[in-house]
Design a protein around this motif. Structure first.
Motif, PDB file in Angstrom:
ATOM      1  N   PHE A 149       0.828  -1.207   0.000  1.00  0.00           N
ATOM      2  CA  PHE A 149       0.000   0.000   0.000  1.00  0.00           C
ATOM      3  C   PHE A 149       0.862   1.258   0.000  1.00  0.00           C
ATOM      4  O   PHE A 149       0.470   2.289  -0.569  1.00  0.00           O
ATOM      5  N   TRP A 150       2.016   1.189   0.637  1.00  0.00           N
ATOM      6  CA  TRP A 150       2.834   2.382   0.857  1.00  0.00           C
ATOM      7  C   TRP A 150       3.849   2.640  -0.258  1.00  0.00           C
ATOM      8  O   TRP A 150       4.529   3.664  -0.236  1.00  0.00           O
ATOM      9  N   LYS A 151       3.922   1.736  -1.225  1.00  0.00           N
ATOM     10  CA  LYS A 151       4.871   1.941  -2.323  1.00  0.00           C
ATOM     11  C   LYS A 151       4.455   3.164  -3.138  1.00  0.00           C
ATOM     12  O   LYS A 151       3.301   3.290  -3.556  1.00  0.00           O
ATOM     13  N   ASN A 152       5.395   4.069  -3.327  1.00  0.00           N
ATOM     14  CA  ASN A 152       5.161   5.282  -4.128  1.00  0.00           C
ATOM     15  C   ASN A 152       4.065   6.158  -3.534  1.00  0.00           C
ATOM     16  O   ASN A 152       3.374   6.880  -4.274  1.00  0.00           O
ATOM     17  N   ARG A 153       3.886   6.102  -2.208  1.00  0.00           N
ATOM     18  CA  ARG A 153       2.868   6.915  -1.549  1.00  0.00           C
ATOM     19  C   ARG A 153       3.494   7.699  -0.412  1.00  0.00           C
ATOM     20  O   ARG A 153       4.179   7.137   0.432  1.00  0.00           O
ATOM     21  N   GLN A 154       3.216   8.991  -0.364  1.00  0.00           N
ATOM     22  CA  GLN A 154       3.633   9.821   0.749  1.00  0.00           C
ATOM     23  C   GLN A 154       2.580   9.755   1.853  1.00  0.00           C
ATOM     24  O   GLN A 154       1.391   9.550   1.588  1.00  0.00           O
ATOM     25  N   ASP A 155       3.018   9.954   3.089  1.00  0.00           N
ATOM     26  CA  ASP A 155       2.093   9.878   4.217  1.00  0.00           C
ATOM     27  C   ASP A 155       0.906  10.823   4.044  1.00  0.00           C
ATOM     28  O   ASP A 155      -0.245  10.439   4.276  1.00  0.00           O
ATOM     29  N   ARG A 156       1.175  12.050   3.652  1.00  0.00           N
ATOM     30  CA  ARG A 156       0.108  13.038   3.549  1.00  0.00           C
ATOM     31  C   ARG A 156      -0.994  12.546   2.611  1.00  0.00           C
ATOM     32  O   ARG A 156      -2.187  12.624   2.926  1.00  0.00           O
ATOM     33  N   ASP A 157      -0.591  12.031   1.465  1.00  0.00           N
ATOM     34  CA  ASP A 157      -1.573  11.551   0.491  1.00  0.00           C
ATOM     35  C   ASP A 157      -2.307  10.320   0.999  1.00  0.00           C
ATOM     36  O   ASP A 157      -3.519  10.186   0.820  1.00  0.00           O
ATOM     37  N   ALA A 158      -1.570   9.426   1.637  1.00  0.00           N
ATOM     38  CA  ALA A 158      -2.180   8.192   2.133  1.00  0.00           C
ATOM     39  C   ALA A 158      -3.178   8.470   3.242  1.00  0.00           C
ATOM     40  O   ALA A 158      -4.281   7.897   3.258  1.00  0.00           O
ATOM     41  N   PHE A 159      -2.817   9.340   4.166  1.00  0.00           N
ATOM     42  CA  PHE A 159      -3.712   9.650   5.280  1.00  0.00           C
ATOM     43  C   PHE A 159      -4.984  10.329   4.775  1.00  0.00           C
ATOM     44  O   PHE A 159      -6.093   9.997   5.203  1.00  0.00           O
ATOM     45  N   GLU A 160      -4.812  11.276   3.859  1.00  0.00           N
ATOM     46  CA  GLU A 160      -5.980  11.989   3.334  1.00  0.00           C
ATOM     47  C   GLU A 160      -6.897  11.034   2.572  1.00  0.00           C
ATOM     48  O   GLU A 160      -8.129  11.093   2.709  1.00  0.00           O
ATOM     49  N   LEU A 161      -6.299  10.150   1.775  1.00  0.00           N
ATOM     50  CA  LEU A 161      -7.097   9.180   1.033  1.00  0.00           C
ATOM     51  C   LEU A 161      -7.870   8.277   1.985  1.00  0.00           C
ATOM     52  O   LEU A 161      -9.046   7.956   1.739  1.00  0.00           O
ATOM     53  N   TYR A 162      -7.237   7.875   3.061  1.00  0.00           N
ATOM     54  CA  TYR A 162      -7.909   7.018   4.036  1.00  0.00           C
ATOM     55  C   TYR A 162      -9.140   7.714   4.627  1.00  0.00           C
ATOM     56  O   TYR A 162     -10.235   7.133   4.665  1.00  0.00           O
ATOM     57  N   PHE A 163      -8.966   8.933   5.090  1.00  0.00           N
ATOM     58  CA  PHE A 163     -10.090   9.642   5.712  1.00  0.00           C
ATOM     59  C   PHE A 163     -11.229   9.858   4.705  1.00  0.00           C
ATOM     60  O   PHE A 163     -12.406   9.705   5.039  1.00  0.00           O
ATOM     61  N   LYS A 164     -10.901  10.183   3.480  1.00  0.00           N
ATOM     62  CA  LYS A 164     -11.935  10.392   2.464  1.00  0.00           C
ATOM     63  C   LYS A 164     -12.655   9.087   2.147  1.00  0.00           C
ATOM     64  O   LYS A 164     -13.884   9.066   1.944  1.00  0.00           O
ATOM     65  N   THR A 165     -11.910   7.982   2.094  1.00  0.00           N
ATOM     66  CA  THR A 165     -12.511   6.676   1.833  1.00  0.00           C
ATOM     67  C   THR A 165     -13.453   6.281   2.956  1.00  0.00           C
ATOM     68  O   THR A 165     -14.553   5.758   2.719  1.00  0.00           O
ATOM     69  N   LEU A 166     -13.032   6.530   4.190  1.00  0.00           N
ATOM     70  CA  LEU A 166     -13.885   6.235   5.344  1.00  0.00           C
ATOM     71  C   LEU A 166     -15.172   7.052   5.277  1.00  0.00           C
ATOM     72  O   LEU A 166     -16.269   6.512   5.489  1.00  0.00           O
ATOM     73  N   LEU A 167     -15.054   8.339   4.991  1.00  0.00           N
ATOM     74  CA  LEU A 167     -16.240   9.182   4.918  1.00  0.00           C
ATOM     75  C   LEU A 167     -17.185   8.706   3.819  1.00  0.00           C
ATOM     76  O   LEU A 167     -18.401   8.616   4.028  1.00  0.00           O
ATOM     77  N   GLU A 168     -16.653   8.385   2.658  1.00  0.00           N
ATOM     78  CA  GLU A 168     -17.486   7.899   1.549  1.00  0.00           C
ATOM     79  C   GLU A 168     -18.238   6.635   1.946  1.00  0.00           C
ATOM     80  O   GLU A 168     -19.425   6.471   1.629  1.00  0.00           O
ATOM     81  N   GLY A 169     -17.564   5.727   2.641  1.00  0.00           N
ATOM     82  CA  GLY A 169     -18.216   4.508   3.076  1.00  0.00           C
ATOM     83  C   GLY A 169     -19.316   4.764   4.090  1.00  0.00           C
ATOM     84  O   GLY A 169     -20.393   4.162   4.026  1.00  0.00           O
ATOM     85  N   LEU A 170     -19.049   5.666   5.039  1.00  0.00           N
ATOM     86  CA  LEU A 170     -20.057   6.002   6.048  1.00  0.00           C
ATOM     87  C   LEU A 170     -21.297   6.629   5.434  1.00  0.00           C
ATOM     88  O   LEU A 170     -22.421   6.367   5.875  1.00  0.00           O
ATOM     89  N   LEU A 171     -21.100   7.456   4.438  1.00  0.00           N
ATOM     90  CA  LEU A 171     -22.242   8.108   3.804  1.00  0.00           C
ATOM     91  C   LEU A 171     -23.154   7.098   3.118  1.00  0.00           C
ATOM     92  O   LEU A 171     -24.356   7.339   2.955  1.00  0.00           O
ATOM     93  N   GLU A 172     -22.593   5.946   2.734  1.00  0.00           N
ATOM     94  CA  GLU A 172     -23.392   4.884   2.116  1.00  0.00           C
ATOM     95  C   GLU A 172     -24.002   3.936   3.145  1.00  0.00           C
ATOM     96  O   GLU A 172     -25.082   3.380   2.927  1.00  0.00           O
ATOM     97  N   PHE A 173     -23.301   3.757   4.267  1.00  0.00           N
ATOM     98  CA  PHE A 173     -23.735   2.760   5.248  1.00  0.00           C
ATOM     99  C   PHE A 173     -23.422   3.253   6.653  1.00  0.00           C
ATOM    100  O   PHE A 173     -22.262   3.479   6.996  1.00  0.00           O
TER     101      PHE A 173
END
Length: 254
Positions: free
Chosen positions: A120-144
Motif C-alpha cells: 500500500f505504501w509503495k510510491n505513496r507519501q504519508d500526507r496523500d495516504a492519510f488523506e485518502l484514508y479519511f476520504k474513503t472512510l467518509l465515503e463509506g459512512l455516507l453509504e452505510f
C-alpha cells in the motif's frame, strides 16, 4: 475494570485465539461484559486470504459459551464490519440475517489494499495516504451507517513506515470534522481503540486531538476497545483511555 467491546478470536482471519481464553481473561480482570467482534470484510483484496466469518458456527459456539459463563460474565456477540462505498448492500443484508448485539464499523480497504500491507505504501507519501484514508472512510459512512461505534478512526497511521512522525490530525481537519459531525448526527459512538499503545505509540486511535474535537462538535459517547487479537491484550491501556474520556467529559458506553 471497564468492559472491552472490541476483541478478536479464531473466527477472524488474523487471530487464532481460543474463545474461552478470551472469556477467562476478561473474568480475571473483573469485567462485567466482553464483546467478541470478529471481522467481516467483503471483497478482501489479498489473494488467498478471506475475512468472511463462518457466521453460523460463530453464533453457535458463542451462544453455548454465553450460557456456560452466564454466572460470571455477560458475553455479547458482535462484529467488526469493513466499510467501503461498494459493500453497503452486503453489509445491510448481513445485519438483517443475523442478530448481532453490537456492530463496529471500520475502514480497512483503501484503493483496493489494506494499509497493513507494505504494498500500500509503495510510491505513496504519508500526507496523500492519510488523506485518502479519511476520504474513503467518509465515503463509506455516507453509504452505510448502521453501526453502533466507529472503530479506530485513524487506523492508517498505525502502518505508515514513518509511524506518526508526519501525522497531525489538524492537516485533515475538514474531512475529519465531516466524519465526526456525521457520526454525531447518526448517534454513532466514537471508539477509543487502545491497540496503538501496545504498538509503541503514545496516543490511541483516534488521536487525542480527534477525541477532543469530537467533544467540541457535540459528541457525548465513546466506547472502549482493545482490538485484542490475543487474550493477553484484553483491556490493555483502559486506565489511560478512561482518563482521556473523563478529561473531556465523555460518557463511556458499557
Amino acid at each position: 475494570m471497564l468492559s472491552d467491546f472490541h476483541v478478536h478470536s479464531k473466527f477472524s482471519a488474523d487471530s487464532d485465539e481460543n474463545l474461552e481464553n478470551i472469556i477467562n481473561k476478561a473474568i480475571s480482570l473483573n469485567m462485567k461484559d466482553i464483546c467478541i467482534t470478529d471481522h467481516q470484510d467483503w471483497y478482501w483484496p489479498v489473494p488467498g486470504e478471506s475475512f468472511d466469518i463462518d457466521t453460523d458456527s460463530y453464533f453457535n459456539e458463542l451462544n453455548i459459551l454465553k450460557d456456560k459463563y452466564s454466572s460470571k460474565i455477560n458475553l455479547h456477540i458482535g462484529v467488526e464490519l469493513g466499510i467501503t462505498c461498494d459493500n453497503y448492500k452486503k453489509n445491510a443484508d448481513f445485519l438483517q440475517s443475523y442478530p448481532f448485539e453490537y456492530v463496529i464499523g471500520s475502514c480497512h480497504i483503501v484503493d483496493n489494499m489494506d494499509p497493513y500491507y507494505t504494498d500500500f505504501w509503495k510510491n505513496r507519501q504519508d500526507r496523500d495516504a492519510f488523506e485518502l484514508y479519511f476520504k474513503t472512510l467518509l465515503e463509506g459512512l455516507l453509504e452505510f451507517s448502521q453501526i453502533d461505534t466507529l472503530g479506530h478512526l485513524d487506523y492508517v497511521v498505525r502502518y505508515s513506515p514513518n509511524k506518526d512522525s508526519n501525522y497531525s490530525p489538524r492537516d485533515y481537519q475538514d474531512v475529519i470534522d465531516e466524519i465526526l459531525k456525521f457520526i454525531i448526527e447518526k448517534d454513532i459512538k466514537l471508539e477509543i481503540n487502545t491497540s496503538n499503545l501496545s504498538k509503541g505509540f503514545d496516543f490511541f486511535n483516534p488521536h487525542t486531538d480527534i477525541i477532543k474535537r469530537y467533544k467540541e462538535l457535540g459528541g457525548k459517547y465513546v466506547t472502549l476497545g482493545s482490538d485484542a487479537h490475543k487474550a493477553k491484550y484484553i483491556g490493555y491501556g483502559f486506565d489511560k483511555a478512561y482518563e482521556i474520556a473523563n478529561s473531556f467529559d465523555l460518557k463511556i458506553f458499557t
